[in-house]
Scaffold this motif. Sequence first.
Motif, short mmCIF file in Angstrom:
data_model
loop_
_atom_site.label_atom_id
_atom_site.label_comp_id
_atom_site.label_asym_id
_atom_site.label_seq_id
_atom_site.Cartn_x
_atom_site.Cartn_y
_atom_site.Cartn_z
N GLY A 83 6.83 -9.97 -13.25
CA GLY A 83 7.94 -10.85 -12.88
C GLY A 83 9.22 -10.62 -13.65
N LYS A 84 9.22 -9.68 -14.59
CA LYS A 84 10.44 -9.37 -15.36
C LYS A 84 11.23 -8.28 -14.63
CE LYS A 84 9.16 -11.98 -18.81
NZ LYS A 84 9.44 -13.39 -18.63
N TRP A 85 12.52 -8.23 -14.93
CA TRP A 85 13.40 -7.27 -14.26
C TRP A 85 14.33 -6.60 -15.25
CZ3 TRP A 85 18.71 -7.81 -14.40
CH2 TRP A 85 19.19 -9.03 -14.89
N VAL A 86 14.85 -5.46 -14.84
CA VAL A 86 15.94 -4.79 -15.55
C VAL A 86 16.97 -4.39 -14.50
CG1 VAL A 86 14.61 -3.93 -17.51
CG2 VAL A 86 14.84 -2.50 -15.46
N GLY A 87 18.22 -4.31 -14.93
CA GLY A 87 19.29 -3.89 -14.03
C GLY A 87 20.33 -3.07 -14.77
N TYR A 88 20.82 -2.02 -14.12
CA TYR A 88 21.81 -1.12 -14.72
C TYR A 88 22.82 -0.69 -13.67
CZ TYR A 88 18.60 -0.81 -18.59
OH TYR A 88 17.79 -1.12 -19.65
N GLU A 89 24.03 -0.41 -14.12
CA GLU A 89 25.00 0.18 -13.23
C GLU A 89 24.74 1.68 -13.18
OE1 GLU A 89 29.76 0.98 -12.82
OE2 GLU A 89 29.13 -1.04 -13.43
N LEU A 90 24.63 2.19 -11.96
CA LEU A 90 24.52 3.62 -11.71
C LEU A 90 25.76 4.00 -10.93
CD1 LEU A 90 20.82 3.89 -10.44
CD2 LEU A 90 21.64 3.98 -12.80
N ARG A 147 0.88 -1.17 0.00
CA ARG A 147 0.00 0.00 0.00
C ARG A 147 0.91 1.21 0.00
NH1 ARG A 147 -2.43 -3.36 3.59
NH2 ARG A 147 -4.37 -4.29 2.88
N GLN A 148 0.42 2.31 -0.50
CA GLN A 148 1.25 3.50 -0.67
C GLN A 148 2.47 3.18 -1.53
OE1 GLN A 148 0.65 4.78 3.87
NE2 GLN A 148 2.07 6.09 2.78
N PRO A 149 2.26 2.56 -2.70
CA PRO A 149 3.41 2.22 -3.55
C PRO A 149 4.19 3.48 -3.93
CG PRO A 149 1.35 1.92 -4.74
CD PRO A 149 0.99 2.22 -3.33
N GLN A 150 5.48 3.33 -3.95
CA GLN A 150 6.36 4.46 -4.24
C GLN A 150 6.97 4.36 -5.63
OE1 GLN A 150 9.04 3.69 -0.88
NE2 GLN A 150 8.50 5.71 -0.07
N GLY A 151 6.87 5.43 -6.39
CA GLY A 151 7.74 5.59 -7.55
C GLY A 151 9.05 6.15 -7.02
N LYS A 152 10.16 5.77 -7.63
CA LYS A 152 11.46 6.22 -7.15
C LYS A 152 12.31 6.70 -8.32
CE LYS A 152 11.56 2.91 -3.35
NZ LYS A 152 12.24 1.74 -2.77
N LEU A 153 12.94 7.85 -8.14
CA LEU A 153 13.94 8.35 -9.07
C LEU A 153 15.27 8.22 -8.33
CD1 LEU A 153 14.62 9.61 -11.81
CD2 LEU A 153 14.30 11.87 -10.73
N VAL A 154 16.12 7.28 -8.77
CA VAL A 154 17.30 6.90 -8.00
C VAL A 154 18.58 7.29 -8.73
CG1 VAL A 154 16.03 4.99 -6.95
CG2 VAL A 154 17.45 4.54 -8.93
N ARG A 155 19.63 7.58 -7.93
CA ARG A 155 20.94 7.88 -8.51
C ARG A 155 22.02 7.66 -7.46
NH1 ARG A 155 22.80 13.65 -8.22
NH2 ARG A 155 21.56 14.67 -6.63
N VAL A 156 23.25 7.60 -7.93
CA VAL A 156 24.41 7.41 -7.06
C VAL A 156 25.29 8.66 -7.17
CG1 VAL A 156 26.52 6.05 -6.74
CG2 VAL A 156 24.36 4.91 -7.27
N VAL A 157 25.68 9.21 -6.00
CA VAL A 157 26.55 10.39 -6.01
C VAL A 157 27.98 10.06 -5.61
CG1 VAL A 157 24.68 12.03 -5.68
CG2 VAL A 157 25.85 11.09 -3.68
N ARG A 158 28.19 8.88 -5.05
CA ARG A 158 29.55 8.44 -4.71
C ARG A 158 29.57 6.93 -4.89
NH1 ARG A 158 33.95 11.23 -1.90
NH2 ARG A 158 32.43 12.76 -2.54
N ARG A 192 23.97 8.46 -14.31
CA ARG A 192 22.67 7.96 -14.71
C ARG A 192 21.69 7.94 -13.54
NH1 ARG A 192 23.87 2.55 -18.26
NH2 ARG A 192 23.84 3.59 -20.29
N GLN A 193 20.41 8.05 -13.89
CA GLN A 193 19.33 7.91 -12.92
C GLN A 193 18.36 6.88 -13.48
OE1 GLN A 193 17.87 11.73 -11.20
NE2 GLN A 193 19.13 12.64 -12.80
N LEU A 194 17.67 6.20 -12.58
CA LEU A 194 16.67 5.22 -13.00
C LEU A 194 15.33 5.62 -12.41
CD1 LEU A 194 16.60 2.55 -14.67
CD2 LEU A 194 16.60 1.34 -12.47
#
Length: 181
Positions: free
Chosen positions: A95-102, A66-77, A108-110
């Motif tokens: 059930g499918k997935w994606v994965g990326y190096e940030l 409940r209260q599902p979150q959309g997320k804009l994610v990134r790495v700063v270090r 990059r942001q996802l």
Amino acid sequence: MNIVPTSLPEVLLLEPRLFGDARGFFFESYNESLFQAATGLNVRFVQDNHSRSARGVLRGLHYQIRQPQGKLVRVVRGAVFDVAVDLRRSSPHFGKWVGYELSEDNHRQLWVPPGFAHGFLVLSESAEFLYKTTDYYAPAHERCIAWDDPSLGIQWPAGTSPRLSAKDAAGVKFELAEVYP
């Protein structure tokens, strides 16, 4: 901002426009009007989070039933391998997935929409991870799916022997997880 499509149409990889010279660099990490124009999404972010983790820490696969979150994610270090899993039973990508190096180097942001589980594995000595959310953290509604569930088949980077919190170590199998309609 460059938008890179992923194999899950709702998950977007964003590459900001970087301005740099011998002194360093500058980029807008978020601009509401540019984000909306580039993605076609009209989202409202209500919370910003910042975590620091050591090499080998794996956080996730987290979501709120409940209260599902959309997320804009990134790495700063540092650098992480970041994963999103579609948990919407009505989706053709369930059930499918994606994965990326940030990383701090690729900037990059996802965009991980509501209805997806999210997790990341720290690849560098440490990593500082920032993310904006579209709803507030609700611990009573938080759920966790096992990071290594074979039915998901997530291809984590080779040699993964992650350091997990007790909560993440207790993640349930995908087939037993509460999911979205």
